[in-house]
Design an enzyme around this catalytic site. Sequence first.
Site, PDB file in Angstrom:
ATOM      1  N   HIS A  97     -26.658 -17.927  24.322  1.00 29.91           N
ATOM      2  CA  HIS A  97     -25.528 -17.677  25.218  1.00 29.91           C
ATOM      3  C   HIS A  97     -24.668 -18.924  25.453  1.00 29.91           C
ATOM      4  O   HIS A  97     -23.669 -18.833  26.154  1.00 29.91           O
ATOM      5  CB  HIS A  97     -26.053 -17.178  26.579  1.00 29.91           C
ATOM      6  CG  HIS A  97     -26.569 -15.766  26.549  1.00 29.91           C
ATOM      7  ND1 HIS A  97     -27.501 -15.327  25.646  1.00 29.91           N
ATOM      8  CD2 HIS A  97     -26.260 -14.678  27.327  1.00 29.91           C
ATOM      9  CE1 HIS A  97     -27.768 -14.038  25.865  1.00 29.91           C
ATOM     10  NE2 HIS A  97     -27.026 -13.622  26.864  1.00 29.91           N
ATOM     11  N   HIS A 130      -4.069   3.150  -3.413  1.00 29.07           N
ATOM     12  CA  HIS A 130      -4.289   2.588  -2.071  1.00 29.07           C
ATOM     13  C   HIS A 130      -3.544   1.276  -1.874  1.00 29.07           C
ATOM     14  O   HIS A 130      -2.702   1.157  -0.994  1.00 29.07           O
ATOM     15  CB  HIS A 130      -5.788   2.396  -1.823  1.00 29.07           C
ATOM     16  CG  HIS A 130      -6.087   1.843  -0.476  1.00 29.07           C
ATOM     17  ND1 HIS A 130      -5.863   0.524  -0.136  1.00 29.07           N
ATOM     18  CD2 HIS A 130      -6.574   2.430   0.631  1.00 29.07           C
ATOM     19  CE1 HIS A 130      -6.197   0.338   1.124  1.00 29.07           C
ATOM     20  NE2 HIS A 130      -6.637   1.470   1.611  1.00 29.07           N
ATOM     21  N   GLU A 139     -16.553  -6.309  24.255  1.00 27.17           N
ATOM     22  CA  GLU A 139     -15.661  -7.473  24.278  1.00 27.17           C
ATOM     23  C   GLU A 139     -14.483  -7.327  23.326  1.00 27.17           C
ATOM     24  O   GLU A 139     -13.345  -7.659  23.691  1.00 27.17           O
ATOM     25  CB  GLU A 139     -16.441  -8.750  23.938  1.00 27.17           C
ATOM     26  CG  GLU A 139     -17.542  -9.129  24.924  1.00 27.17           C
ATOM     27  CD  GLU A 139     -18.851  -8.381  24.668  1.00 27.17           C
ATOM     28  OE1 GLU A 139     -18.931  -7.607  23.668  1.00 27.17           O
ATOM     29  OE2 GLU A 139     -19.801  -8.559  25.450  1.00 27.17           O
ATOM     30  N   HIS A 172       0.837  -1.195   0.000  1.00 24.85           N
ATOM     31  CA  HIS A 172       0.000   0.000   0.000  1.00 24.85           C
ATOM     32  C   HIS A 172       0.872   1.247   0.000  1.00 24.85           C
ATOM     33  O   HIS A 172       1.298   1.699   1.050  1.00 24.85           O
ATOM     34  CB  HIS A 172      -0.897   0.004   1.241  1.00 24.85           C
ATOM     35  CG  HIS A 172      -1.710  -1.241   1.399  1.00 24.85           C
ATOM     36  ND1 HIS A 172      -1.184  -2.433   1.841  1.00 24.85           N
ATOM     37  CD2 HIS A 172      -3.027  -1.493   1.143  1.00 24.85           C
ATOM     38  CE1 HIS A 172      -2.130  -3.367   1.858  1.00 24.85           C
ATOM     39  NE2 HIS A 172      -3.251  -2.826   1.446  1.00 24.85           N
TER      40      HIS A 172
END
Lengths: 682, 682
Positions: free
Chosen positions: B481, B265, B419, B32
């Site tokens: 869960h 890019h 999380e 890049h």
Amino acid sequence: MSTFTPEPTDDVSIATIRTLAADVVGKANSGHPGAPMGMAPAAHVLFTRFFNANPKSSKWFNRDRFVLSNGCALQYILLHLHGYKLSMDDLKAFRQLDSLTPGHPEAHHTDGIEVTTGPLGQGFANGVGLAMAQEHLGAVYNRDNFELVNNYTYVFTGDGCLMEGVASEAASLAGHLQLGNLIVVYDDNHISIDGDTAVAFTENVEQRFLSYGWQVLHVDNGDSDLAAIHDAIVAARAEKNKPTIIRLRTTIGFGSKQQGTHGVHGSPLKADDIQSLKTMFGFPPDQTFHVPKETYDTYRAAALRGARLESEWASLLSAYGKQYPNEHAELTRRISGKLPEGWEKTLPVYKPSDPAQASRKLSEIVLTAITPAIPDLIGGSADLTGSNLTKVKGTVDFQPPSTKLGTYAGTYIRYGVREHGMGAIANGLSAYGGIVPFVATFLNFVSYAAGAVRLSALSKHQVIWVATHDSIGLGEDGPTHQPVETAVHLRAIPNLDFWRPADGNETSAAYLVALQSTETPSVLSLSRQNLPNLEGSTIERASRGGYVVHEVEGEDLTIVSSGSEVSIALEAASKLVAEGLKVRIVSLPCWSVFDKQDAQYRLSVLRSGAPILSLEALSTTGWQKYSHEQFGLPAWGASGPYQKVYEKFGITGTNIASVSKKVISFYKQKGGEVVSPLVKAL
Amino acid sequence: MSTFTPEPTDDVSIATIRTLAADVVGKANSGHPGAPMGMAPAAHVLFTRFFNANPKSSKWFNRDRFVLSNGCALQYILLHLHGYKLSMDDLKAFRQLDSLTPGHPEAHHTDGIEVTTGPLGQGFANGVGLAMAQEHLGAVYNRDNFELVNNYTYVFTGDGCLMEGVASEAASLAGHLQLGNLIVVYDDNHISIDGDTAVAFTENVEQRFLSYGWQVLHVDNGDSDLAAIHDAIVAARAEKNKPTIIRLRTTIGFGSKQQGTHGVHGSPLKADDIQSLKTMFGFPPDQTFHVPKETYDTYRAAALRGARLESEWASLLSAYGKQYPNEHAELTRRISGKLPEGWEKTLPVYKPSDPAQASRKLSEIVLTAITPAIPDLIGGSADLTGSNLTKVKGTVDFQPPSTKLGTYAGTYIRYGVREHGMGAIANGLSAYGGIVPFVATFLNFVSYAAGAVRLSALSKHQVIWVATHDSIGLGEDGPTHQPVETAVHLRAIPNLDFWRPADGNETSAAYLVALQSTETPSVLSLSRQNLPNLEGSTIERASRGGYVVHEVEGEDLTIVSSGSEVSIALEAASKLVAEGLKVRIVSLPCWSVFDKQDAQYRLSVLRSGAPILSLEALSTTGWQKYSHEQFGLPAWGASGPYQKVYEKFGITGTNIASVSKKVISFYKQKGGEVVSPLVKAL
């Protein structure tokens, strides 16, 4: 000036929801009473004044969609009061084995549940997908005087959901997409499991949503100011060019002695607290699961409104059919969930002499072939369009017209670098109906979306992941981008088909089965590098998930492989012929589909009599189920031109031939019959 | 009024970075070039004017930390110019096999790289962790006139990172935590892989970061306004109570004919473009990898400044040692990465007669015992503290003092429901040094953080996951869960120890090995429900990853199990004694640690002679490596009281006894020797 008309039954209905929440959670001795008690007024105003749905016909296509992102008992209570297929006994069986009321609401399990929620942030993002589906189908099928698809999507969300990155991703995209029919009610109760949100969540949520381009409203007293709640929803519905979030200040566990504390978040109220709550609301303190007749009457009236709307809509659809017969036929077909007749015939078929191509390219060829035949396909990539090869030439971007970059009728979605949001949005697109969504990123970054992928599978959403750059074969990007554990992770998810096709016909087969499996998501694991077309592959054979791609009798060894390594196994086999060794090759592009074949077929593919060696340029974990010996990556991949990386790890025809000889001689020395690993007691 | 002093070598140095970026990516024919070329001015100003580090002593503790979140060649170029152990030949080997310059920067691989970046959003969140570590250690060890830990953390980030949810989560927490020494430079170049960011990323980033509580600055011309870049960094360093983001408007691929487009890019520039670029900057157009002497001189001067600062710091540390000998001893020990002598003796030891307890509770007992002995432990939960049981009584929250909820010296982190951010922040805490971070959530939601967990393992960050509620044993919350695929997913990640302890001694063993493994992350999979203490378990035996917990000679069957199912296997064995059947039980709490034991030991545990049956209340995928037959969940779990859920799936002593008989009789009928699955050719 409020346009709200209070009804004498409002208070008793809200008290019913609150006391039912306490009773439902109390009887289960498990669950979250606080949020339902706090959100009861907003739920009541929404469902009695605005919500358009017919409980007796829960799949009516233009119904409003409701998502309880912080999934809990509230939704069951509302379904019951409305008259969905959920009895008082079902409420009493909350969180009990095999009930219709599991711990968190599950789509495809309980009538009236649109999407599975509980895992935080998912429902919010599903809601964005539901709203996108409405915008899209409305743009494609609505005509002047025929607003057939114009429902609202309402999402209730809490602090927990708004902290999750998946919701942030979806919210940013929803703002960009100007989803005017998306209305989120944010239960700002200042409480999460760790206590006051002051410990970790002090951002300015209103300002954040303004930054995303949303309309932001707020209600200071969500506990009892029904007029304010009502007027906010009115304003939300009126704003057609922005999604709306209504920040509703509520008291968690309203009415409990512990209201406003995290003591009412995730544990049942004490018996005396429930009694005092009922007394306060004028309910008989000793009676549980009490629903006053006025409450039922109120909700049945709302249900009747829904039934009337559905019937008006059916008439409208019928009139539309006369004026726009083609659109009508297509829309009703899409609503029925059936793909157009004969679409399978558009799948590309290959001969061994066809040039080698990357399976990501083969995927593009499939998409190019089937897109004209299947208008239901709406897809996009998490900012890797040119690498995933997911944009079919000529397709238009799904964009708000004001951007001049596309239209809502466009079928190509620019997800931005938002893998988790993309996965959860796709679940919403699928849940809406009439759409088969595909999404794309590198296989390695499907892991970012793992939370959404497992819910696709649990909720039976047909979502197709185009997961390219699926091994060390991506080369230079190196170990940060090279999946190792990803395949076995996805293979271990129930009701998810993980396909790793080896060539053109297998890629077509993967799409065939993925599109036919209306209740199963699929991940197509695709190579960056070119793969030759194989002698023995056909769409039909590959559709069984596993088959013999190179047959020999009296084999010394079978190599079972997938994807880009099948041709390497074939190369090894051809080298070994020169040494008088006979090697069969099995291609196993999809474990879960293979596992569904009858035992006789499976045993004919992975047969006894000679050792079976697995070969895949990934972790070997899991291959022990199908093979005696495994060859794969010892740990991480490496950065470099891909041929050199394959060489480094010994995944070449020459080295696999040498590994094969080692395996063959080991089992010869060992002696005795070599029994297929599929021959088992269990 | 700018305080910037331009130097005559600024322009040539920036041009050097730009042309080197083009050459490095050009030679590799992969990479890049655009972002390094665009960010060259900011990098130059930062590294020559502000950045404190000593390239000849890259681990100096109080160095400034630099994170290139959109990880690319820029960082290698800067390391080389500065004089880190990265030669021009290393730059020429960019993206080549076994080089020091893999596709994306990897910590523990290349000198001077703090954290592994490339997977978007991770570096941003790592930076938040690095800044938290500095705040914490500064608060604990700094004294008046002894500012030993006061470095800055600089993060360069692009649009891609800011779209990712993991970065949103970390940014919100960083604002809450008021991390004054965190400075993010946002390369606002309007380009991502799909083209203009207008297609998907139109939010107001400045407003978003204001909503998080950040200081927001901007530089309108990041291509050449060095004074503005300089002054923004000055203002960022001056703001002590907020993290800062500087939005820098740049032109991607500045100087290329394709500048400002996504053409620069992710692909090398064309040869003639590189030539014209060099001509424009006054560089010899045909010379590649050209570094003018002035550029080297400039960066060597910056390096000398760093060396001088380190030497001053060493004197300060020495003086500190005289005044604060205890703190000095502890700080230097922590910097060295060694835990205090004898901490292992604090680990709890259990007898079979000790009461049954949930392993999440046993984990709390361990944490309570070892926390006083190991000040390096800094932990927290993603808003599940009361469920994960991770907060040791008496510990103080890590909070900005102004919140009055804790202090920066506090060791308990309130992560909020974030999380993925938590996992990536923990990687940053570990990368800083002097800290052993633990993090906590339900096992099922470790999946939300999968992107960060795999980078822990690749980057050798010692992060401990306390992953409770690890199976259907969580009961009522149900399948949304209940993990199914999570264990095998984590077990397939190289250099990650997944522990599923069966009782008290095994829980202590898991912590023992996790804390001794300084270059390996661990996930401790812990039960919600009570588990009895086993007859045969000891810390020492469990520390080998697998051992015989119940030995019998001449067995008819071995059951190999883990965690909460080991006691169920024992129950089955005791039932079968009555029927004259001898069943051995093996506990296998950690596959990866067991795999590292010598072959003789492993074969003595999982020995030949009788069939081996695996038992775990999860997907059976992967257990084929250690057993002939597998018993586990057929698909998803279910919502209900946990004993009933276990019964539903037949995971009870009675049913496993019956399954065992089926296995035994199958292998008796089959005849022949039953060979251990560990006996293999490969």
